[in-house]
Enzyme design. Structure first.
Site, PDB file in Angstrom:
ATOM      1  CG  ASP A   8      34.198  31.314  -4.945  1.00 39.69           C
ATOM      2  OD1 ASP A   8      35.181  32.082  -4.931  1.00 39.69           O
ATOM      3  OD2 ASP A   8      34.293  30.094  -4.668  1.00 39.69           O
ATOM      4  CB  CYS A  66      35.486  31.185  -1.489  1.00 41.88           C
ATOM      5  SG  CYS A  66      36.545  31.982  -0.268  1.00 41.88           S
ATOM      6  N   GLY A  67      37.779  29.613  -2.208  1.00 40.95           N
ATOM      7  CA  GLY A  67      39.088  28.983  -2.391  1.00 40.95           C
ATOM      8  C   GLY A  67      39.819  28.751  -1.086  1.00 40.95           C
ATOM      9  N   GLY A  69      38.420  30.261   1.770  1.00 40.59           N
ATOM     10  CA  GLY A  69      37.371  30.501   2.762  1.00 40.59           C
ATOM     11  C   GLY A  69      37.423  31.906   3.349  1.00 40.59           C
ATOM     12  N   GLY A  71      37.639  35.055   1.876  1.00 44.81           N
ATOM     13  CA  GLY A  71      36.766  36.062   1.264  1.00 44.81           C
ATOM     14  C   GLY A  71      35.309  35.861   1.638  1.00 44.81           C
TER      15      GLY A  71
END
Lengths: 180, 139
Positions: A8, A66-67, A69, A71
């Site tokens: 993302d 992602c931030g 990981g 999600g």
């Protein structure tokens, strides 16, 4: 090897660096998006795309970021046949391959340094499945009945997002979709 | 709010420490011990489906099998060993389960992670679109 990679907007920076690293190691990469860090976007889109690329045979393995990981690795794991391991150390990276034949690895850009990411990735790609825990792998693969590869799966949610339904009425720009 | 601790037998000492913490925090738990990861994971799936409001902590060797298994059963699961991920996953992912790998950390860290996880709340709003998308993937 061919490696599909997706992130993302929060994981975008690491995606760029990992692509460069994989190419240096002699691998081909398939960039599943997102393609910029400015537009707020949604990890399920890219986690799913990486999973589909791997399970359909376009890529040998996948990487998702992602931030934290969490999600995006949850998303990748919701593709039938994907076994995605979220890791923050090289031992987990190796075990995910040797014990569970993991085919996607996940990272959180906000919680792990890039040096360790590369080291984990190196270990992940160079560890073989030992086949001792084959029954665990079968059990994981049985949990989802069928592969959902509908291209329009998120259509309604994306339209609602754009119309501001999720952001108190504030309209949102289009998000990047994976290039086909 | 229902709380569950599900642990492999070899880590029941950790699980008991966690249970004591939660009781002190007035969070009464269902506490179960298992011999293997599949039985542990199945139990958590059953409980989460029966009680959608449940929050679960699982303790096994590495958290890998359990985290993969649970999310494939539509349960947002966080395999974590840091406090930032523990509170963010509640706020942004609405995670229902914290999957702890006992080979990779210890009771002091676990207690901190669990405190963050159980004492933060789901923010919803823009994060809900991602939760909705995750749900759709298994329809």
């Amino acid at each position: 090897m061919k490696i599909a990679i997706g992130s993302d907007h929060v994981g975008f920076d690491y995606k760029t660096q990992i692509i460069d690293y994989l190419k240096e190691m002699g691998h081909e990469t398939i960039d599943c998006g997102t393609y910029n860090a400015q537009v707020s976007t949604h990890y399920p889109i890219y986690g799913r795309e990486v999973g589909l690329k791997v399970i359909k045979g376009f890529a040998d393995y996948g990487v998702v970021i992602c931030g934290t990981g969490i999600g995006i690795s949850n998303a990748a794991n919701r593709v039938k046949g994907i076994r995605c391991a979220l890791v923050r150390d090289a031992v987990s990276a190796k075990i995910s391959r040797s014990k569970f034949n993991a085919n996607v690895i996940g990272f959180g850009q906000m919680v792990i340094g890039i040096g360790l990411v590369k080291y984990c990735l190196y270990n992940f790609l160079n560890t073989k499945f030992n086949q001792i825990n084959e029954q665990y792998v079968h059990l994981l693969d049985k949990q989802i009945d069928k592969l959902n590869d509908d291209d329009d799966i998120f259509q309604n949610e994306l339209e609602a997002w754009k119309d501001g339904v999720y952001t108190n009425g504030k309209k949102q720009p289009d998000v990047d979709m994976p290039t086909k | 709010m229902k709380y569950i601790i599900a642990s492999l037998k070899m880590y029941d000492a950790f699980a008991k420490l966690i249970n004591i913490d939660l009781i002190k925090d007035r969070k009464k738990c269902e506490f179960q011990i298992f011999n293997n990861e599949p039985d542990l994971a199945n139990y958590v799936v059953t409980m989460c489906k029966k009680h959608p409001e449940v929050n679960a902590i699982t303790l096994d060797k590495d958290g890998l099998f359990v985290s993969m298994y649970l999310t494939k059963n539509n349960i947002v699961t966080a395999r974590v060993d840091d406090s930032y991920s523990a509170y963010m996953t509640k706020q942004h992912n609405n995670a229902q389960v914290l999957a702890l790998g006992c080979r990779f950390s210890g009771p002091s860290i676990f207690r901190a992670l669990i405190h963050e996880f159980l004492n933060n709340t789901w923010k919803g709003e823009r994060h809900k679109v991602r939760a909705d998308m995750l749900e759709l993937m298994l329809k």
